[in-house]
Design a protein around this motif. Structure first.
Motif, short mmCIF file in Angstrom:
data_model
loop_
_atom_site.label_atom_id
_atom_site.label_comp_id
_atom_site.label_asym_id
_atom_site.label_seq_id
_atom_site.Cartn_x
_atom_site.Cartn_y
_atom_site.Cartn_z
N ASP A 75 0.83 -1.21 0.00
CA ASP A 75 0.00 0.00 0.00
C ASP A 75 0.87 1.26 0.00
OD1 ASP A 75 0.90 -0.53 2.61
OD2 ASP A 75 -0.87 0.33 3.55
N LEU A 76 1.93 1.23 0.75
CA LEU A 76 2.83 2.39 0.82
C LEU A 76 3.59 2.58 -0.49
CD1 LEU A 76 3.90 4.69 2.55
CD2 LEU A 76 5.64 3.12 3.43
N GLU A 77 4.01 1.49 -1.08
CA GLU A 77 4.72 1.55 -2.36
C GLU A 77 3.82 2.17 -3.44
OE1 GLU A 77 7.42 -1.39 -5.17
OE2 GLU A 77 6.28 -2.24 -3.51
N ILE A 78 2.57 1.77 -3.46
CA ILE A 78 1.61 2.32 -4.43
C ILE A 78 1.40 3.81 -4.16
CG2 ILE A 78 -0.83 2.28 -5.12
CD1 ILE A 78 -0.67 -0.82 -4.62
N GLU A 79 1.27 4.18 -2.89
CA GLU A 79 1.04 5.58 -2.54
C GLU A 79 2.23 6.46 -2.92
OE1 GLU A 79 -1.05 8.82 -1.50
OE2 GLU A 79 -1.77 6.79 -1.78
N ILE A 80 3.43 5.97 -2.70
CA ILE A 80 4.64 6.72 -3.07
C ILE A 80 4.64 6.98 -4.57
CG2 ILE A 80 7.15 6.54 -3.31
CD1 ILE A 80 7.15 5.15 -0.54
N LYS A 81 4.34 5.95 -5.36
CA LYS A 81 4.31 6.11 -6.82
C LYS A 81 3.24 7.12 -7.23
CE LYS A 81 6.25 1.63 -7.88
NZ LYS A 81 6.03 0.28 -8.36
N ARG A 82 2.07 7.08 -6.55
CA ARG A 82 1.00 8.02 -6.87
C ARG A 82 1.43 9.45 -6.57
NH1 ARG A 82 -2.66 11.07 -4.88
NH2 ARG A 82 -2.19 10.66 -2.70
N ILE A 83 2.09 9.65 -5.44
CA ILE A 83 2.54 10.99 -5.04
C ILE A 83 3.60 11.50 -6.01
CG2 ILE A 83 3.79 12.27 -3.26
CD1 ILE A 83 2.45 10.32 -1.21
#
Length: 134
Positions: A123-131
């Motif tokens: 979930d954090l990896e996906i959020e970092i990419k989104r940001i």
């Protein structure tokens, strides 16, 4: 200040486990990853008094965060980081507070540090990419 809203941010503060359980579980983990780039920094062995202090600081950080006192929450979290600098949960929580304070660059830095310490946070990896796409 700009409020950065997404589920991941609050998830660092609305955990189902008590903080002392997280500390106990996190400090007992020693994973070896096949990918050398995904190695986790080892957590140091904490004395029982450090574990208690860490749990107390994280509890105060959570309470003040949920009250909207983000700067106070950040103070508690930075004290917790002094006790256990490689805790993925502490770094994730610090990142969340920075986003709430509109400090996106710092938030992203701590999210990346959290992911480096524990690469199993999809979930954090996906959020970092989104940001980063913004």
């Amino acid at each position: 200040s700009k409020i950065h809203k997404f589920n991941l941010q609050r998830s660092a503060f609305t955990l189902s486990l008590p903080f002392h359980e997280i500390i106990k579980r996190e400090s007992g983990k020693k994973k070896i990853y096949k990918d050398k780039n995904k190695r986790r920094h080892p957590l140091k062995k904490l004395s029982s008094s450090d574990k208690e202090r860490l749990a107390l600081l994280l509890g105060k950080a959570k309470a003040t965060y949920l009250e909207g006192s983000f700067e106070e929450s950040l103070e508690y979290l930075m004290q917790a980081k002094e006790i256990e600098e490689n805790s993925y949960m502490v770094n994730k929580m610090i990142g969340s507070v920075h986003f709430e304070l509109g400090q996106d660059k710092d938030g992203l830095k701590f999210y990346k540090e959290s992911l480096q310490n524990n690469p199993d946070q999809v979930d954090l990896e996906i959020e970092i990419k989104r940001i980063e796409r913004k």
